[in-house]
Every structure is written in structure tokens, then in C-alpha cells.
Motif scaffolding. Structure first.
Motif, mmCIF file in Angstrom:
data_model
loop_
_atom_site.group_PDB
_atom_site.id
_atom_site.type_symbol
_atom_site.label_atom_id
_atom_site.label_comp_id
_atom_site.label_asym_id
_atom_site.label_seq_id
_atom_site.Cartn_x
_atom_site.Cartn_y
_atom_site.Cartn_z
ATOM 1 N N LEU A 68 13.318 20.628 34.382
ATOM 2 C CA LEU A 68 14.775 20.550 34.384
ATOM 3 C C LEU A 68 15.252 19.486 35.370
ATOM 4 O O LEU A 68 16.115 18.661 35.040
ATOM 5 N N ALA A 69 14.693 19.486 36.560
ATOM 6 C CA ALA A 69 15.061 18.485 37.571
ATOM 7 C C ALA A 69 14.741 17.081 37.083
ATOM 8 O O ALA A 69 15.518 16.145 37.306
ATOM 9 N N LEU A 70 13.623 16.936 36.420
ATOM 10 C CA LEU A 70 13.234 15.626 35.887
ATOM 11 C C LEU A 70 14.237 15.148 34.842
ATOM 12 O O LEU A 70 14.677 13.989 34.877
ATOM 13 N N VAL A 71 14.622 16.021 33.947
ATOM 14 C CA VAL A 71 15.583 15.660 32.903
ATOM 15 C C VAL A 71 16.943 15.325 33.512
ATOM 16 O O VAL A 71 17.563 14.310 33.162
ATOM 17 N N LEU A 72 17.399 16.165 34.428
ATOM 18 C CA LEU A 72 18.712 15.950 35.041
ATOM 19 C C LEU A 72 18.752 14.673 35.884
ATOM 20 O O LEU A 72 19.789 14.022 35.979
ATOM 21 N N GLY A 73 17.629 14.330 36.478
ATOM 22 C CA GLY A 73 17.599 13.162 37.357
ATOM 23 C C GLY A 73 16.779 12.028 36.803
ATOM 24 O O GLY A 73 16.147 11.285 37.554
ATOM 25 N N TRP A 74 16.787 11.853 35.482
ATOM 26 C CA TRP A 74 15.906 10.891 34.834
ATOM 27 C C TRP A 74 16.028 9.490 35.420
ATOM 28 O O TRP A 74 15.048 8.787 35.570
ATOM 29 N N GLY A 75 17.206 9.065 35.823
ATOM 30 C CA GLY A 75 17.380 7.715 36.350
ATOM 31 C C GLY A 75 17.221 7.617 37.859
ATOM 32 O O GLY A 75 17.329 6.530 38.420
ATOM 33 N N ASP A 76 16.969 8.729 38.512
ATOM 34 C CA ASP A 76 16.852 8.740 39.973
ATOM 35 C C ASP A 76 15.556 8.075 40.443
ATOM 36 O O ASP A 76 14.580 7.988 39.697
ATOM 37 N N GLU A 77 15.570 7.695 41.708
ATOM 38 C CA GLU A 77 14.359 7.167 42.340
ATOM 39 C C GLU A 77 13.285 8.242 42.480
ATOM 40 O O GLU A 77 12.123 7.937 42.739
ATOM 41 N N SER A 78 13.673 9.478 42.300
ATOM 42 C CA SER A 78 12.722 10.581 42.447
ATOM 43 C C SER A 78 11.801 10.716 41.237
ATOM 44 O O SER A 78 10.768 11.380 41.325
ATOM 45 N N ARG A 79 12.161 10.119 40.119
ATOM 46 C CA ARG A 79 11.425 10.333 38.863
ATOM 47 C C ARG A 79 9.910 10.178 38.991
ATOM 48 O O ARG A 79 9.176 11.077 38.591
ATOM 49 N N PRO A 80 9.370 9.084 39.529
ATOM 50 C CA PRO A 80 7.905 8.983 39.574
ATOM 51 C C PRO A 80 7.272 10.080 40.428
ATOM 52 O O PRO A 80 6.166 10.547 40.129
ATOM 53 N N TRP A 81 7.980 10.502 41.468
ATOM 54 C CA TRP A 81 7.447 11.558 42.333
ATOM 55 C C TRP A 81 7.458 12.906 41.633
ATOM 56 O O TRP A 81 6.520 13.696 41.773
ATOM 57 N N VAL A 82 8.512 13.155 40.882
ATOM 58 C CA VAL A 82 8.593 14.419 40.144
ATOM 59 C C VAL A 82 7.542 14.444 39.040
ATOM 60 O O VAL A 82 6.860 15.455 38.837
ATOM 61 N N VAL A 83 7.378 13.340 38.330
ATOM 62 C CA VAL A 83 6.347 13.268 37.286
ATOM 63 C C VAL A 83 4.968 13.503 37.900
ATOM 64 O O VAL A 83 4.178 14.317 37.392
ATOM 65 N N ALA A 84 4.671 12.823 38.994
ATOM 66 C CA ALA A 84 3.365 12.998 39.647
ATOM 67 C C ALA A 84 3.183 14.444 40.098
ATOM 68 O O ALA A 84 2.109 15.037 39.915
ATOM 69 N N GLY A 85 4.236 15.020 40.676
ATOM 70 C CA GLY A 85 4.158 16.399 41.135
ATOM 71 C C GLY A 85 3.892 17.361 39.993
ATOM 72 O O GLY A 85 3.068 18.277 40.112
ATOM 73 N N LEU A 86 4.585 17.160 38.882
ATOM 74 C CA LEU A 86 4.384 18.039 37.731
ATOM 75 C C LEU A 86 2.993 17.879 37.128
ATOM 76 O O LEU A 86 2.367 18.863 36.733
ATOM 77 N N VAL A 87 2.500 16.660 37.054
ATOM 78 C CA VAL A 87 1.152 16.438 36.522
ATOM 79 C C VAL A 87 0.109 17.147 37.395
ATOM 80 O O VAL A 87 -0.770 17.851 36.888
ATOM 81 N N LEU A 88 0.208 16.953 38.701
ATOM 82 C CA LEU A 88 -0.742 17.615 39.604
ATOM 83 C C LEU A 88 -0.636 19.134 39.491
ATOM 84 O O LEU A 88 -1.643 19.835 39.491
ATOM 85 N N TYR A 89 0.586 19.632 39.388
ATOM 86 C CA TYR A 89 0.789 21.072 39.275
ATOM 87 C C TYR A 89 0.211 21.614 37.969
ATOM 88 O O TYR A 89 -0.468 22.642 37.960
ATOM 89 N N VAL A 90 0.477 20.930 36.873
ATOM 90 C CA VAL A 90 -0.039 21.396 35.579
ATOM 91 C C VAL A 90 -1.559 21.442 35.589
ATOM 92 O O VAL A 90 -2.163 22.424 35.143
ATOM 93 N N ILE A 91 -2.186 20.401 36.114
ATOM 94 C CA ILE A 91 -3.657 20.394 36.167
ATOM 95 C C ILE A 91 -4.151 21.504 37.093
ATOM 96 O O ILE A 91 -5.033 22.271 36.733
ATOM 97 N N GLY A 92 -3.568 21.583 38.286
ATOM 98 C CA GLY A 92 -4.041 22.549 39.267
ATOM 99 C C GLY A 92 -3.702 23.982 38.919
ATOM 100 O O GLY A 92 -4.558 24.860 38.954
ATOM 101 N N ALA A 93 -2.447 24.221 38.570
ATOM 102 C CA ALA A 93 -2.014 25.600 38.348
ATOM 103 C C ALA A 93 -2.358 26.096 36.955
ATOM 104 O O ALA A 93 -2.820 27.227 36.805
#
Length: 151
Positions: A68-93
């Protein structure tokens, strides 16, 4: 709204990463000192107890609120960090949990035979993969923290 969603996802991911880490540096080392029967009984009890609403909220919420945060903030500078965080979380969790740890938990639950043989087949492999979950989900949490700082 973006910062609220991202902060919420970060908190939930931190709780999940903390749970996995706690197993790595407290629970499993503590159980290593237990007898075989106590180890097997305790892990079976933990595997039942963890299936609760608080665990479901943190385990699932970290991902869904993160998306949800990724979708809401798609144009933000946070996007690559959120994508990386979600990828690591999906693999790990999710990937490791459902591909390795849950099947091992199920095998332990259904296992017949001596507690020593059940423990031998479970403890070291389960713990090693939990360490991987800890590292990956903690990495995901750190990425979301950086993402929050970028919003």
C-alpha cells in the motif's frame, strides 16, 4: 497518507524481523540446553501458539501495508527502498518460512519415533534457515527505515 502507511509497514516489519531474530539469539540457544523431549514438546507448543491474530497482523501486515505504501508513494524517493525492503521481506518471511520452516514444523508435529531422532532431523536445519530469515527481514526493515527517511 504515504508516510503513515510506510511508517506502519516499517513498524510491522520490524516486529516480524525482531521475532525471527529473537528465535536466533534467544529461543533456539535456550532450547539447545533442553532435553530432547523438552525441545520437541516446546517447539510443538510454539508452532501452535504462534498461529494467533497478533502474529498474523505483523507477518501479513508488513507486506500488505508495505505494498500500500509503495502504491501510494510510487513517485517518491522512497520507492527503491520500499521495493528492496519488500523483496527482502518476501524472501525472508514468506519464501523461507513456507518452503522450509513450516514443512519442518509439520514434520516435527507429525513425527513418530524418539525425541532424539526428531530433534536431530529438525534443530540445526531449522535454526540455520531461521538465521537466514532474521538477516533478510532485518535487511528489509532497514530498507523501510531508509524509505521513511526519504518521504
Amino acid at each position: 497518507m504515504t508516510k503513515t502507511a510506510l511508517t506502519t509497514a516499517t513498524a510491522l516489519m520490524g516486529l516480524s524481523a525482531g521475532l525471527f531474530a529473537t528465535f536466533s539469539y534467544v529461543v533456539m540457544p535456550g532450547l539447545r540446553r533442553a532435553s530432547d523431549a523438552a525441545f520437541v514438546d516446546t517447539m510443538r507448543g510454539i508452532n501452535v501458539a504462534i498461529l494467533n491474530p497478533v502474529f498474523a497482523l505483523t507477518f501479513g501486515g508488513a507486506f500488505f501495508v508495505g505494498v500500500l505504501a509503495l502504491v501510494l508513494g510510487w513517485g517518491d524517493e522512497s520507492r527503491p527502498w520500499v521495493v528492496a525492503g519488500l523483496v527482502l521481506y518476501v524472501i525472508g518471511a514468506y519464501v523461507i518460512t513456507f518452503a522450509v520452516n513450516v514443512p519442518m514444523n509439520d514434520t516435527l508435529e507429525a513425527g513418530k519415533g524418539s525425541a532424539a531422532s526428531l530433534r536431530e532431523a529438525f534443530e540445526d536445519k531449522w535454526t540455520m534457515w531461521n538465521h537466514a530469515r532474521s538477516v533478510l527481514t532485518t535487511g528489509g526493515f532497514v530498507c523501510l527505515v531508509v524509505g521513511v527517511l526519504k518521504v
